[in-house]
Each structure stands twice: as C-alpha cells, then as structure tokens.
Design an enzyme around this catalytic site. Structure first.
Site, short mmCIF file in Angstrom:
data_model
loop_
_atom_site.label_atom_id
_atom_site.label_comp_id
_atom_site.label_asym_id
_atom_site.label_seq_id
_atom_site.Cartn_x
_atom_site.Cartn_y
_atom_site.Cartn_z
N TYR A 118 7.48 -5.99 34.75
CA TYR A 118 8.46 -5.26 33.94
C TYR A 118 8.15 -3.76 33.82
O TYR A 118 8.74 -3.06 33.01
CB TYR A 118 8.50 -5.89 32.55
CG TYR A 118 9.81 -5.79 31.82
CD1 TYR A 118 10.91 -6.54 32.23
CD2 TYR A 118 9.94 -4.99 30.69
CE1 TYR A 118 12.11 -6.47 31.54
CE2 TYR A 118 11.14 -4.91 30.00
CZ TYR A 118 12.22 -5.66 30.42
OH TYR A 118 13.40 -5.60 29.73
N LYS A 139 13.31 1.36 29.10
CA LYS A 139 13.74 0.96 27.77
C LYS A 139 13.01 1.74 26.69
O LYS A 139 13.57 2.02 25.62
CB LYS A 139 13.52 -0.54 27.58
CG LYS A 139 14.42 -1.42 28.45
CD LYS A 139 15.88 -1.22 28.13
CE LYS A 139 16.76 -2.25 28.84
NZ LYS A 139 18.20 -2.10 28.49
N ALA A 172 30.15 -2.97 36.92
CA ALA A 172 29.69 -2.32 38.16
C ALA A 172 30.18 -3.05 39.41
O ALA A 172 30.49 -2.42 40.42
CB ALA A 172 28.17 -2.24 38.18
#
Length: 249
Positions: free
Chosen positions: A150, A157, A35
């Site tokens: 998270y 995920k 990226a």
C-alpha cells in the site's frame, strides 16, 4: 433542498454509488463522475431519476486537470451551480516499495491527491457563488499505518488528509466546510484488486473491536453527517470509521 447539486467522483460503484443514491434520497440533484464503466454510471443515473431527481453523468479521469475543468464546465452548463463535492474516486498501484516505478507514483498521486485538490478548487469557485458548500473526501487508514503493498496509495491518502486540513482553513471564509472520512477494509469491488484481499478480510472479521467488518453504509453514514448542518463546526478533520481496528497493533 430545492435545486441543490452534489458531485460524486467515482460515483458509479461502491461507496461512491451508495453516496450518490443517499444524496438523491436526501433531495440533491447529482453529478456522477466515472472513468470507464459507462453502463454502471447510467444505471446509477436511472436510479436517481426514478427518485424524481435530476442526474448528469460525466466521464473524466480526474488525474488530468484539463479533464477536471471539462467536467466542471459540464456541471455549469447542465445545472449552473454546485453545493456539495464528495471526492471518492481513487486508484493506485499495489506493489511493495522496491517494485515501484516513477509512472506508478505519477498515476497514483495524480488521481488520488492532485485530483482531490483540483476538484476541490474548481468546486469551491462554484460554491462561493452560492454562499458556501461542503467538501468531503474519502481516504483510508493506510494513510496512518502500514498495509502490505500500500506504499503509494497510503502516501497519496496521507496527502489527501493534509490537503483537507489546509483547504478547511483557506476555504472557511467562503463558508465552505472541508473534511474527510477514513474507512477500514470494506468488501467492495476495489478490494478485489488487492493481492492480499483475503488476509485483509480475515483480519477485519476477526480483529475489529466492534465485532464486525465495516460496511459501505457505515462510511456513507458519516459522509452524510459531515454534509449536514449539524456538522458545521467540524472542519479539517479526518473521521476514522473502522470499528476500532486501527486502535490495535
């Protein structure tokens, strides 16, 4: 392995870099997606070419579907085929839930979940022409258990693991095997962005039943197994590689 080609997203550093080099050692030609860090990507390309394999670097933000299509067009022009996809690229906002904003959601989900899906679909079109292929995605135990800061990455995920199951069924008639690898805390550059990095490392060192932290090579070993013929009857699974840490409360 004559002319077989593998694409690793986020292949310029960390687990992605190690996976790309292992695939080259196994005889694959490589596509290295990155990226930002062109210098790091070119360094991996050089290492692969020193092994006698061909390599292509492609800059693309996989959170944007048009960039994904451009990347795969570059693969078509340079190699004309694709046999393996490793969805390794990831990003995300690390903040408590009450501090999150809509753009944080979009950024994290686009790269980690949407990117995985549309890279896999583009890859499947190429793999079908070759008689089949393998797709492995890298996820984390934050998809199934709570980790501080998270929230968004864990949700993204979890989506990756769900998509792995769905794609495994829908792509099976095309002879494409789809699986995922979920890793425990690994001391890579990505972990440096975690505000609670030291606490995570201390926990991994002291509370992993296997007696040591997970290393990047531990993750790559399982990726390579899932890409092998020996794993052909493993489909839609997420294999946890954390030394047993997620088994403890």
């Amino acid at each position: 392995m004559e002319n077989k080609v593998a694409l690793v997203t986020g292949g310029s550093r960390g687990i992605g870099r190690k996976t790309a080099l292992r695939l080259a050692k196994a005889g694959y030609d490589l596509v290295i997606n990155y990226a930002r860090n062109e210098k790091a990507a070119m360094a991996v390309k050089e290492e692969i070419e020193q092994m006698g394999r061909r390599a292509l670097t492609v800059k693309a933000n996989i959170g944007e579907t048009e960039k994904i299509r451009e990347m795969f067009r570059a693969v078509d022009e340079f190699f004309g085929r694709l046999d393996v996809l490793v969805n390794n690229a990831a990003s995300g906002v690390l903040r408590p839930a009450m501090e999150l904003k809509e753009n944080h959601w979009d950024w994290t989900m686009n790269i980690n979940s949407k990117g995985m899906l549309f890279c896999s679909l583009e890859a499947a079109k190429r793999m079908e022409k070759n008689g089949g292929g393998k797709i492995v995605s890298v996820t984390s135990i934050g998809s199934i258990r709570y980790l501080d800061n998270y929230t968004l990455i864990g949700a993204s995920k979890a989506a990756v693991e769900s998509l792995t199951r769905y794609l495994a069924v829908e792509l099976a008639p095309k002879n494409i095997a789809v699986n995922a690898v979920s890793g425990g805390a690994v001391d890579t550059d990505a972990l440096k962005h975690f505000p609670n990095r030291e606490a995570l490392l201390e926990d991994a060192r002291n509370r992993t039943p296997a007696g040591r932290m997970v290393e990047a090579d531990d993750i790559v070993n399982v990726i390579m197994f899932l890409l092998s013929d020996e794993a052909s009857m493993i489909r839609g699974q997420t294999i946890v590689v954390d030394g047993g840490r997620s088994l403890l409360i």
